[in-house]
Scaffold this motif. Sequence first.
Motif, PDB file in Angstrom:
ATOM      1  N   ALA A 135       0.806  -1.112   0.014  1.00 39.35           N
ATOM      2  CA  ALA A 135      -0.012   0.098  -0.029  1.00 39.35           C
ATOM      3  C   ALA A 135       0.745   1.238  -0.145  1.00 39.35           C
ATOM      4  O   ALA A 135       0.584   2.158  -0.744  1.00 39.35           O
ATOM      5  N   LYS A 136       1.861   1.328   0.718  1.00 37.55           N
ATOM      6  CA  LYS A 136       2.973   2.320   0.645  1.00 37.55           C
ATOM      7  C   LYS A 136       3.501   2.497  -0.695  1.00 37.55           C
ATOM      8  O   LYS A 136       3.485   3.775  -1.293  1.00 37.55           O
ATOM      9  N   SER A 137       3.707   1.455  -1.475  1.00 34.10           N
ATOM     10  CA  SER A 137       4.466   1.614  -2.809  1.00 34.10           C
ATOM     11  C   SER A 137       3.316   1.991  -3.653  1.00 34.10           C
ATOM     12  O   SER A 137       3.808   3.125  -4.744  1.00 34.10           O
ATOM     13  N   ASN A 138       2.055   1.576  -3.753  1.00 30.37           N
ATOM     14  CA  ASN A 138       0.894   2.246  -4.506  1.00 30.37           C
ATOM     15  C   ASN A 138       0.829   3.850  -4.162  1.00 30.37           C
ATOM     16  O   ASN A 138       0.429   4.391  -5.380  1.00 30.37           O
ATOM     17  N   LEU A 139       0.973   4.398  -3.152  1.00 26.65           N
ATOM     18  CA  LEU A 139       0.967   5.382  -2.560  1.00 26.65           C
ATOM     19  C   LEU A 139       1.796   6.271  -3.234  1.00 26.65           C
ATOM     20  O   LEU A 139       1.564   7.498  -3.998  1.00 26.65           O
ATOM     21  N   GLN A 140       3.047   5.890  -3.176  1.00 30.64           N
ATOM     22  CA  GLN A 140       4.270   6.419  -3.714  1.00 30.64           C
ATOM     23  C   GLN A 140       4.028   6.576  -5.351  1.00 30.64           C
ATOM     24  O   GLN A 140       4.315   7.683  -6.021  1.00 30.64           O
ATOM     25  N   LEU A 141       3.589   5.474  -5.785  1.00 32.12           N
ATOM     26  CA  LEU A 141       3.271   5.547  -7.420  1.00 32.12           C
ATOM     27  C   LEU A 141       2.418   6.609  -7.845  1.00 32.12           C
ATOM     28  O   LEU A 141       2.624   7.385  -8.747  1.00 32.12           O
ATOM     29  N   GLN A 142       1.281   6.760  -7.064  1.00 35.39           N
ATOM     30  CA  GLN A 142       0.179   7.624  -7.505  1.00 35.39           C
ATOM     31  C   GLN A 142       0.664   8.987  -7.270  1.00 35.39           C
ATOM     32  O   GLN A 142       0.358  10.038  -8.292  1.00 35.39           O
ATOM     33  N   GLN A 143       1.514   9.179  -6.356  1.00 36.43           N
ATOM     34  CA  GLN A 143       1.884  10.424  -6.170  1.00 36.43           C
ATOM     35  C   GLN A 143       2.977  10.849  -7.113  1.00 36.43           C
ATOM     36  O   GLN A 143       3.129  12.050  -7.393  1.00 36.43           O
ATOM     37  N   ALA A 144       3.924   9.985  -7.542  1.00 35.23           N
ATOM     38  CA  ALA A 144       4.868  10.352  -8.644  1.00 35.23           C
ATOM     39  C   ALA A 144       3.839  10.389 -10.117  1.00 35.23           C
ATOM     40  O   ALA A 144       4.349  11.685 -10.764  1.00 35.23           O
ATOM     41  N   LYS A 145       2.890  10.016 -10.408  1.00 34.06           N
ATOM     42  CA  LYS A 145       2.124  10.091 -11.516  1.00 34.06           C
ATOM     43  C   LYS A 145       1.525  11.477 -11.392  1.00 34.06           C
ATOM     44  O   LYS A 145       1.365  12.285 -12.519  1.00 34.06           O
ATOM     45  N   ASN A 147       2.654  14.201  -9.844  1.00 29.15           N
ATOM     46  CA  ASN A 147       3.429  15.202  -9.969  1.00 29.15           C
ATOM     47  C   ASN A 147       3.874  15.432 -11.540  1.00 29.15           C
ATOM     48  O   ASN A 147       4.060  16.568 -11.940  1.00 29.15           O
ATOM     49  N   SER A 148       3.867  14.228 -12.156  1.00 33.16           N
ATOM     50  CA  SER A 148       4.301  14.371 -13.707  1.00 33.16           C
ATOM     51  C   SER A 148       3.301  15.121 -14.235  1.00 33.16           C
ATOM     52  O   SER A 148       3.506  16.080 -14.996  1.00 33.16           O
ATOM     53  N   ALA A 149       1.787  14.710 -13.999  1.00 36.64           N
ATOM     54  CA  ALA A 149       0.716  15.223 -14.600  1.00 36.64           C
ATOM     55  C   ALA A 149       0.521  16.727 -14.533  1.00 36.64           C
ATOM     56  O   ALA A 149       0.325  17.454 -15.325  1.00 36.64           O
ATOM     57  N   LYS A 150       1.012  17.092 -13.258  1.00 40.41           N
ATOM     58  CA  LYS A 150       0.814  18.700 -12.911  1.00 40.41           C
ATOM     59  C   LYS A 150       1.845  19.269 -13.846  1.00 40.41           C
ATOM     60  O   LYS A 150       1.579  20.646 -14.235  1.00 40.41           O
ATOM     61  N   ARG A 151       3.074  18.739 -13.878  1.00 38.39           N
ATOM     62  CA  ARG A 151       4.370  19.211 -14.651  1.00 38.39           C
ATOM     63  C   ARG A 151       3.850  19.725 -16.338  1.00 38.39           C
ATOM     64  O   ARG A 151       3.950  20.581 -16.792  1.00 38.39           O
ATOM     65  N   ASN A 152       3.276  18.645 -16.687  1.00 38.09           N
ATOM     66  CA  ASN A 152       2.921  18.596 -18.211  1.00 38.09           C
ATOM     67  C   ASN A 152       1.765  19.531 -18.599  1.00 38.09           C
ATOM     68  O   ASN A 152       1.514  20.302 -19.458  1.00 38.09           O
ATOM     69  N   TYR A 153       0.598  19.519 -17.561  1.00 35.42           N
ATOM     70  CA  TYR A 153      -0.382  20.486 -17.417  1.00 35.42           C
ATOM     71  C   TYR A 153       0.019  22.033 -17.559  1.00 35.42           C
ATOM     72  O   TYR A 153      -0.453  22.886 -18.090  1.00 35.42           O
ATOM     73  N   PRO A 164      -8.382  18.653 -10.407  1.00 34.45           N
ATOM     74  CA  PRO A 164      -8.165  17.519  -9.647  1.00 34.45           C
ATOM     75  C   PRO A 164      -7.945  16.264 -10.378  1.00 34.45           C
ATOM     76  O   PRO A 164      -7.354  15.343  -9.805  1.00 34.45           O
ATOM     77  N   LEU A 165      -8.600  15.868 -11.313  1.00 32.92           N
ATOM     78  CA  LEU A 165      -8.698  14.729 -12.050  1.00 32.92           C
ATOM     79  C   LEU A 165      -7.224  14.404 -12.809  1.00 32.92           C
ATOM     80  O   LEU A 165      -6.619  13.470 -12.782  1.00 32.92           O
ATOM     81  N   VAL A 166      -6.947  15.775 -13.420  1.00 36.73           N
ATOM     82  CA  VAL A 166      -5.527  15.680 -13.922  1.00 36.73           C
ATOM     83  C   VAL A 166      -4.364  15.382 -12.815  1.00 36.73           C
ATOM     84  O   VAL A 166      -3.314  14.770 -13.248  1.00 36.73           O
ATOM     85  N   ALA A 167      -4.430  15.949 -11.607  1.00 33.97           N
ATOM     86  CA  ALA A 167      -3.545  15.772 -10.667  1.00 33.97           C
ATOM     87  C   ALA A 167      -3.552  14.547 -10.076  1.00 33.97           C
ATOM     88  O   ALA A 167      -2.831  14.157  -8.968  1.00 33.97           O
ATOM     89  N   LEU A 168      -4.438  13.597 -10.404  1.00 33.27           N
ATOM     90  CA  LEU A 168      -4.844  12.401  -9.861  1.00 33.27           C
ATOM     91  C   LEU A 168      -5.551  12.365  -8.494  1.00 33.27           C
ATOM     92  O   LEU A 168      -4.580  11.373  -7.500  1.00 33.27           O
TER      93      LEU A 168
END
Length: 382
Positions: A135-145, A147-153, A164-168
Amino acid sequence: MSEAKIKTGREKVTGLLQLIAVIVFVGLAVAYSRAPDESAPQPNYAQASSPTSSAPLVAVMQPKLGTHNVTVTGNGSVGIRAYVDLAPQVSGVIASISPALRAGGTFKANEVLVSIDTKDFELRLKQAQAEVASAKSNLQLQQAKSNSAKRNYALLHPNKKVPPLVALQPQISQAKALLAGTLAQSEIAKLNLARTSISLPFDGKVTQSSAEIGQLLSSGNSFARAFALSAIELVVPLAATDIAALSPIQGRVATLSVLGQTLASRVERVSAELDARSRFARAFIPVAISADIQPGVFLDVQLTGPAIPNTFVLPESASQANDAVWLVREGLLEKHNPVVRGKSALGLIVDGFDYGEGIVLGAIPGAEENQQVRLRTAQSRN
């Protein structure tokens, strides 16, 4: 002389003798009837000359005012305030048993009495810890995704807020909730593992046990019974009048008699209602278990109540009918009903009063008001 004349002479002599005998008998009877009777009471001129000599002789006491403690004696049985049933919170096979877990065994607080096999619970804890890591790894993965989506936007839409949807954000919230759930499961697994060791938080004794090594224990099913040493108490039935005399009874000193020795304790509490059959209340007095004091033993107890000033202590011999006492005032009997405040080991505790020449001890047959009596002195005691 003829034979007829001789016969007549004999008859005259016989008659004369009979007459003399009758006269002597009558004389003796008259003399006996006039003789004094030794069994008849003789007049006592000394007693007649002294009217008070016929008054009854009485013993009196002259008590002194003082401060006296009310005491109440009774007896009761030693009992257990409450028993504790030992039942596991988890199911499993018994791996070890303490020697104290037998009827009559004594144990210390937090001493492990029964251990359940821990293998299953250790595996469940490891599984729960693995799920936490996932569960910790999944949370870290979602947070990384995110951050990437925020930079592209930001590159495509400068100076605009990232939706919010773009920021996951929903995915991140879900990952956090999943992690919290796995952490809770891990804590439950730790708790269940700790529950495989069964103990009690007090020093106590075991009254019964059916536990054996290899036995399967089911959660919630009792396998033994025990009580705390601090839960032993003496239960003493007391009349409502005794409760009132000792009021307030909580905290009163209690002296216990055990095989010629005395132990001190205090009244802890009193039952909230009277017994439906005996109409007595129950006083509860903590006691310490020992070789002489075991549950079920009967003990004598004396409860010490309040100290009452300006009172007398009258022995039982001073009490007359209807809770009255006889006083002697100017040589005459006078009845008095004292105000009774309670009892002590020496007798009744009553409010002080003017008792004249003294308070009569013992019964006086046929006593009545204003009857003349004589006081027993050292010279006339015998």
